[in-house]
Scaffold this motif. Structure first.
Motif, PDB file in Angstrom:
ATOM      1  N   ALA A 208      -6.538   5.541  -1.053  1.00 37.84           N
ATOM      2  CA  ALA A 208      -6.169   6.042   0.268  1.00 37.84           C
ATOM      3  C   ALA A 208      -4.653   5.859   0.444  1.00 37.84           C
ATOM      4  O   ALA A 208      -4.089   4.880  -0.023  1.00 37.84           O
ATOM      5  CB  ALA A 208      -6.910   5.276   1.334  1.00 37.84           C
ATOM      6  N   PRO A 209      -3.986   6.794   1.068  1.00 36.96           N
ATOM      7  CA  PRO A 209      -2.540   6.668   1.253  1.00 36.96           C
ATOM      8  C   PRO A 209      -2.220   5.453   2.140  1.00 36.96           C
ATOM      9  O   PRO A 209      -2.973   5.122   3.055  1.00 36.96           O
ATOM     10  CB  PRO A 209      -2.146   7.970   1.926  1.00 36.96           C
ATOM     11  N   LEU A 210      -1.106   4.778   1.842  1.00 35.42           N
ATOM     12  CA  LEU A 210      -0.672   3.602   2.595  1.00 35.42           C
ATOM     13  C   LEU A 210      -0.155   4.065   3.947  1.00 35.42           C
ATOM     14  O   LEU A 210       0.736   4.900   4.043  1.00 35.42           O
ATOM     15  CB  LEU A 210       0.436   2.879   1.816  1.00 35.42           C
ATOM     16  N   ARG A 211      -0.733   3.524   4.972  1.00 36.17           N
ATOM     17  CA  ARG A 211      -0.323   3.893   6.334  1.00 36.17           C
ATOM     18  C   ARG A 211       0.726   2.888   6.809  1.00 36.17           C
ATOM     19  O   ARG A 211       0.427   1.719   7.001  1.00 36.17           O
ATOM     20  CB  ARG A 211      -1.523   3.900   7.257  1.00 36.17           C
ATOM     21  N   THR A 212       1.903   3.344   6.989  1.00 29.86           N
ATOM     22  CA  THR A 212       3.004   2.451   7.357  1.00 29.86           C
ATOM     23  C   THR A 212       3.421   2.602   8.815  1.00 29.86           C
ATOM     24  O   THR A 212       4.332   1.925   9.270  1.00 29.86           O
ATOM     25  CB  THR A 212       4.224   2.724   6.478  1.00 29.86           C
ATOM     26  N   GLY A 213       2.815   3.440   9.564  1.00 28.35           N
ATOM     27  CA  GLY A 213       3.213   3.666  10.962  1.00 28.35           C
ATOM     28  C   GLY A 213       3.095   2.416  11.807  1.00 28.35           C
ATOM     29  O   GLY A 213       4.038   2.007  12.486  1.00 28.35           O
TER      30      GLY A 213
END
Length: 140
Positions: A7-12
């Motif tokens: 899963a893409p890393l969520r950095t928000g």
């Protein structure tokens, strides 16, 4: 062999948290600097006042030493008292001008074989604050 998609890393949320933390630290650093500068100003004022008070006390001690020497030379002497000393019965009083420190009021009671200090008060000139930043409420 099968490849699993990550899963893409969520950095928000992490970026927002780090931004808020950095902002809070910056505000606290500014507040610490302002407080340190205010403490420095107060410490310098206190040191200056303490220096003036010590100088006034030193002047009083010198007056006492001169008075003691004059009384040892001639205990009944009313002439030759140091400074602006004046004798009132068995008490010798003097008001010593100590410059910015104020006026030192000293009194010595003569006793058998010596003297005893009965008054040692430094009176400072007081001037009220002309400008006060006081909030007077909402304007009408």
């Amino acid at each position: 062999m099968e490849r699993k998609e990550r899963a893409p890393l969520r950095t928000g949320a992490l970026t927002l948290l780090l931004t808020v933390t950095a902002l809070c630290l910056a505000v606290l650093a500014v507040l610490a600097l302002v407080t340190a500068r205010a403490d420095l100003v107060l410490a310098r004022r206190g040191a200056a006042q303490l220096t003036r008070t010590a100088a006034a006390d030193n002047a009083g001690q010198q007056w006492l030493a001169a008075l003691d020497a004059a009384l040892l030379a001639d205990p009944a002497r009313e002439q030759g008292l140091p400074g602006d000393a004046r004798r009132e019965g068995s008490t010798i009083r003097a008001d010593l001008d100590c410059g910015e420190a104020g006026v030192l009021h000293a009194a010595v009671a003569l006793e058998d074989g010596g003297w005893r200090v009965t008054r040692w008060q430094l009176e400072r000139p007081w001037q009220p604050e002309e400008r006060l930043d006081v909030w007077e409420g909402p304007g009408e």
